[in-house]
Design an enzyme around this catalytic site. Sequence first.
Site, PDB file in Angstrom:
ATOM      1  CG  HIS A 175      -1.842   1.148   1.334  1.00  0.00           C
ATOM      2  ND1 HIS A 175      -3.149   1.101   0.907  1.00  0.00           N
ATOM      3  CD2 HIS A 175      -1.653   2.400   1.800  1.00  0.00           C
ATOM      4  CE1 HIS A 175      -3.723   2.281   1.105  1.00  0.00           C
ATOM      5  NE2 HIS A 175      -2.827   3.091   1.646  1.00  0.00           N
ATOM      6  CD  GLU A 176       1.545   3.524   3.710  1.00  0.00           C
ATOM      7  OE1 GLU A 176       1.670   4.600   3.082  1.00  0.00           O
ATOM      8  OE2 GLU A 176       0.532   3.264   4.410  1.00  0.00           O
ATOM      9  CG  HIS A 229       0.179   6.233  -0.577  1.00  0.00           C
ATOM     10  ND1 HIS A 229      -0.816   7.020  -1.106  1.00  0.00           N
ATOM     11  CD2 HIS A 229      -0.404   5.512   0.415  1.00  0.00           C
ATOM     12  CE1 HIS A 229      -1.968   6.784  -0.457  1.00  0.00           C
ATOM     13  NE2 HIS A 229      -1.743   5.865   0.470  1.00  0.00           N
ATOM     14  CD  GLU A 244      -5.843   5.357   0.293  1.00  0.00           C
ATOM     15  OE1 GLU A 244      -4.867   6.103   0.507  1.00  0.00           O
ATOM     16  OE2 GLU A 244      -6.062   4.331   0.961  1.00  0.00           O
TER      17      GLU A 244
HETATM   18 ZN    ZN Z   1      -3.266   5.175   1.811  1.00  0.00          ZN
END
Ligand code: ZN
Length: 503
Positions: free
Chosen positions: A262-263, A266, A292
Amino acid sequence: MPGAYETLLAQLRDIGKLNALDALLEWDQDTQMPPKGVGTRAETVAFVAAQRHQRRTSREMRELLSQCAEHDADPVRATNVREARRTHQRAANIPAELVEELARTASHARTIWAEARRKNAFAAFAPMLAKLIELKRRQADAIGYADHPYDALMDEYEPGASTAEISRTFDQLRARLVPLVRALDGARRQPDASLLKRHCPRSAQERLCRRMAEVLGFDFEAGRLDVSVHPFCMSVGSGQDVRITTRYDEHYFPAALFGVMHEVGHALYEQGLDPAHMFTPMGSYCSLGIHESQSRLWENLVGRSRAFWATQFPVAQELLGDSLSGVSLDAFYSAINVVRPSLIRVEADEVTYNLHIIVRFELERDIISGGLKVDDIPDAWNAKMTELVGITPANDAEGCLQDIHWSMGAFGYFPTYALGNLYAAQFHAAATRDHGKSRHSLTESDLRSLLTWMREKIHRHGMRYLADELCEAATGARLSVDAFMEYVNTKYRPLYGLEAAQA
Ligand code: ZN
């Protein structure tokens, strides 16, 4: 002598550097700072914030903006001036006393909220929450809005977003998502996730996380991976220095693994911003919803796909050793894709997650319009959870006190999470369409072409477009719930042994 635009650009770069400084202070506070540093750090952070506010609202800034053309044919200049105007107007419209009172109340409220949550006592937080809501309404009035005060608050996170438009999108989403969640929940075949709870040493998890970050395209020459209590991604050097964090649980390795993916999503966005526009709006991310979308895309649409693990599962088995020995690819794939109605948003799967967000969005919208009174929030929360997610909190700690956002005054933030899921599915579908048929196994070169698509269609445009314009330019259509519903139906119905959908 430099013209007004060149001088404005220099000012914007200075503000961008203050943002980077602020991010570095925050990263350090969450990963390295000794406990006694907290007092002086708060002073330093406040000083940087004041410098930034002063620059954004200065008379010089106002004069420079008035000298820059209202319309500019050059997209870079037009973007930088438009965004400078927007942030200047926003900041200048909010009276200094209100800014200060909000900051003071929010820092106080965080402590009171944490205490109320620990004691499971909404009444202890209610007076503080009422004060914050009143201040946020005043802030919305000061900023100004055409239609709904919530528009003014969302604008901080999702420029250009409108309450009416998001209400329409979320209504369509809930109408199609609730029946799917009910169907999956009632299916006879239920995936078994118990294998994910096998003991897994932290050192092995660290190796796997670093390897998967590299596989997805994270550049360790332009970033770091560290440990913090709450995982985050922070750009401290305009894409050339992006810090991500995670946390390790030796009895549940997916927390770190998917947290890192997830990170990394980003971070790939930050690392993909155009370095030629460093520290200016043209070199900054579009909106939190678009940010996101990038994290959800790599974590879920890629990271929880069978095609990804068709190539990477042997790597994971080698690196995790006993934790995955004797496990088949299919058993792993269904274990990482359990959909189950649950109470806590941050632990929710990718399907039910959006329902948690719709609950919060509808409550916030009514709280800010004045239609929902503070004392009625717990009951309203529980009723909506029952209606949408199909499960009722037994107390406020696992209900309306679970999230930190309201205590920080961050009203209008929640919708960006669900928008991210919808954008991710639409971008992924468009990229797949552009690259021909979808594949049964994703090689590293497939992942590179997906990243290249994101770089070209999303990352390098910075703030040139508003989120819905960017979506239309990248995918040929405005945001809709279709791609997301197609994605979850196609993926989850077979996993749960259900007939194909009429979606
Ligand atoms: Zn996030």
